[in-house]
Enzyme design. Sequence first.
Site, PDB file in Angstrom:
ATOM      1  N   ASN A 150       0.801  -1.223   0.000  1.00  0.00           N
ATOM      2  CA  ASN A 150       0.000   0.000   0.000  1.00  0.00           C
ATOM      3  C   ASN A 150       0.838   1.280   0.000  1.00  0.00           C
ATOM      4  O   ASN A 150       0.476   2.267  -0.637  1.00  0.00           O
ATOM      5  CB  ASN A 150      -0.989  -0.003   1.173  1.00  0.00           C
ATOM      6  CG  ASN A 150      -0.302  -0.113   2.515  1.00  0.00           C
ATOM      7  OD1 ASN A 150       0.693  -0.813   2.671  1.00  0.00           O
ATOM      8  ND2 ASN A 150      -0.826   0.586   3.503  1.00  0.00           N
ATOM      9  N   GLY A 226       1.913  -6.100   7.159  1.00  0.00           N
ATOM     10  CA  GLY A 226       0.976  -6.680   6.205  1.00  0.00           C
ATOM     11  C   GLY A 226      -0.269  -7.185   6.909  1.00  0.00           C
ATOM     12  O   GLY A 226      -0.601  -6.752   8.016  1.00  0.00           O
ATOM     13  N   THR A 228      -3.066  -9.549   8.835  1.00  0.00           N
ATOM     14  CA  THR A 228      -3.005 -10.314  10.076  1.00  0.00           C
ATOM     15  C   THR A 228      -2.818 -11.805   9.817  1.00  0.00           C
ATOM     16  O   THR A 228      -2.075 -12.477  10.540  1.00  0.00           O
ATOM     17  CB  THR A 228      -4.281 -10.062  10.898  1.00  0.00           C
ATOM     18  OG1 THR A 228      -4.350  -8.663  11.227  1.00  0.00           O
ATOM     19  CG2 THR A 228      -4.285 -10.863  12.192  1.00  0.00           C
ATOM     20  N   ALA A 229      -3.470 -12.338   8.794  1.00  0.00           N
ATOM     21  CA  ALA A 229      -3.342 -13.767   8.494  1.00  0.00           C
ATOM     22  C   ALA A 229      -1.898 -14.129   8.149  1.00  0.00           C
ATOM     23  O   ALA A 229      -1.364 -15.148   8.619  1.00  0.00           O
ATOM     24  CB  ALA A 229      -4.277 -14.156   7.354  1.00  0.00           C
ATOM     25  N   THR A 230      -1.245 -13.269   7.343  1.00  0.00           N
ATOM     26  CA  THR A 230       0.157 -13.524   6.997  1.00  0.00           C
ATOM     27  C   THR A 230       1.042 -13.364   8.219  1.00  0.00           C
ATOM     28  O   THR A 230       2.000 -14.123   8.411  1.00  0.00           O
ATOM     29  CB  THR A 230       0.618 -12.570   5.885  1.00  0.00           C
ATOM     30  OG1 THR A 230      -0.265 -12.677   4.767  1.00  0.00           O
ATOM     31  CG2 THR A 230       2.034 -12.899   5.437  1.00  0.00           C
ATOM     32  N   GLU A 248       3.524  -5.539  12.276  1.00  0.00           N
ATOM     33  CA  GLU A 248       2.561  -4.442  12.157  1.00  0.00           C
ATOM     34  C   GLU A 248       1.485  -4.921  11.200  1.00  0.00           C
ATOM     35  O   GLU A 248       1.718  -5.079  10.006  1.00  0.00           O
ATOM     36  CB  GLU A 248       3.250  -3.173  11.642  1.00  0.00           C
ATOM     37  CG  GLU A 248       2.476  -1.897  11.917  1.00  0.00           C
ATOM     38  CD  GLU A 248       1.495  -1.558  10.822  1.00  0.00           C
ATOM     39  OE1 GLU A 248       0.284  -1.850  11.020  1.00  0.00           O
ATOM     40  OE2 GLU A 248       1.899  -1.015   9.801  1.00  0.00           O
ATOM     41  N   CYS A 282      -3.419   1.393   6.366  1.00  0.00           N
ATOM     42  CA  CYS A 282      -3.852   0.679   7.566  1.00  0.00           C
ATOM     43  C   CYS A 282      -4.358   1.622   8.642  1.00  0.00           C
ATOM     44  O   CYS A 282      -5.029   1.189   9.588  1.00  0.00           O
ATOM     45  CB  CYS A 282      -2.717  -0.184   8.109  1.00  0.00           C
ATOM     46  SG  CYS A 282      -1.223   0.751   8.542  1.00  0.00           S
ATOM     47  N   GLU A 462       7.443   0.180  15.966  1.00  0.00           N
ATOM     48  CA  GLU A 462       8.406   0.701  15.018  1.00  0.00           C
ATOM     49  C   GLU A 462       8.523   2.204  15.230  1.00  0.00           C
ATOM     50  O   GLU A 462       7.817   2.790  16.045  1.00  0.00           O
ATOM     51  CB  GLU A 462       7.959   0.391  13.583  1.00  0.00           C
ATOM     52  CG  GLU A 462       7.896  -1.095  13.280  1.00  0.00           C
ATOM     53  CD  GLU A 462       7.512  -1.375  11.844  1.00  0.00           C
ATOM     54  OE1 GLU A 462       6.521  -0.776  11.369  1.00  0.00           O
ATOM     55  OE2 GLU A 462       8.183  -2.198  11.200  1.00  0.00           O
TER      56      GLU A 462
END
Length: 481
Positions: A150, A226, A228-230, A248, A282, A462
């Site tokens: 993004n 990226g 949440t699933a990844t 994140e 995000c 971060e």
Amino acid sequence: MKKLTNYINGNLVAPIGGSYLDNIDPSRGKVYSLIPDSDERDVALAAKAAKEAFPFWSNLSTKKRSDYLLAISERIEARMHEMAEAESLDNGKPISLAMEVDIPRARDNFAFYATAILHEQSESHLMGTTGFNYTLRDAIGVAGCISPWNLPLYLFSWKIAPALASGNTVVAKPSEITPYTAYLLSEICVEINLPPGVLNIVHGLGPKVGQAISEHPDIPVISFTGGTATGKQISATAAPLFKKLSLELGGKNPNIIFADCDFDEMLKTTLRSSFANQGQICLCGSRIFIERSIYEKFKNAFVEKVSQMKVGIPSDPKTKMGALVSESHLNKVLSYVKLAQEEGGRVLTGGNRVILEEAEFKDGYYMRPTIIEGLDAYCRTNQEEIFGPVVSLQAFDTEEEVLAYANSTRYGLAATLWTSNLQRAHRMAHKLESGIVWVNCWLLRDLRTPFGGMKQSGMGREGGFEALRFFTEPKNVCIRL
């Protein structure tokens, strides 16, 4: 057609397997370049180069490391327009946005960390006449940095710059959907003669390249931004190997508007916080909660402004909404509009794909910004991350009620709060389950501050010295007097 290359051990190289992936311009829906379809062999080569370069780079003076990072920053500045055009071409966003936000922030990330390491301080603890302690912070080794599509170069540099500044070497994977500015960064590293192996950029698919980085035994620290699933998959791979992790992840951010706000400023900013980068940030506020006494006023004004937003080609200075990043993502976002209607929502404006009149762009992935009302706070549309130009409106009466709505999701990345009541602002900020709370503003960032989320929006922080601390290991030294 241009073929991008990996950047390994100081050289621009083809993937070992010789395979390539299509790189699609979302504004036209056409393939315009090819990117390496790398695999674990390319990652192994990059990790080997990074491991061999680590002793030299970590022992280099902070001044010399700073000079290299400043040189990268200066070359990004010199190639600003070229890189903004590349970011727009790759991502579909307006060139004006890339010129204003993406590329300047990438430049500033390198400059910030280049100078931050020149002002490091160590901690010491005196134990009376017995002795004292001091704390060292050493680079960890090879850092794996995996970034999203993004804000491609912006978030790529957000990880790489502090990792390099603190003395680590890096194996980095940009998104396979938006690889072009990462490739241009490779060219810049060649231009400034960055020592071989210090930064390595491997292009390719997440299940092949990202997974190989996550599980490689010589990469002890992973920073990922990226979905949440990844993030769960990376954690499942890396945690049993005791790798240091920063994740994140997603967000479903509330935008809370009280009646005592500065209405005009709030309205102008809410347009941005809802639909900047086609809602593909995000931090965008996709759930808008409005105090009931101004609900109709806000709804009417907001719908009017949003319906006037120009959806168009990214190179047009008047364009406010460019293309979504891919056809599959466009279809996903449109499916949520359909879901919202099935859940009882009413589309007030937008909700449909846009076919541009310009023949060259008629196959692009464009969508009208969309406002939906009439949804329950706990329905799927209001609980799941859509990551597109779709927002929902809901009225509220009390602080307690809107806090329950705002905190109801599994995410906790960011929140925006509009009020002129200082006590309320502090009270609400304290109770919101978000890693970031903006009061009467949005996306106002100080690079020194910690950035990250709660709950399933991630782990770790971060930004600023938080990032430098993440990419180092503390060591206490105790001296007896």
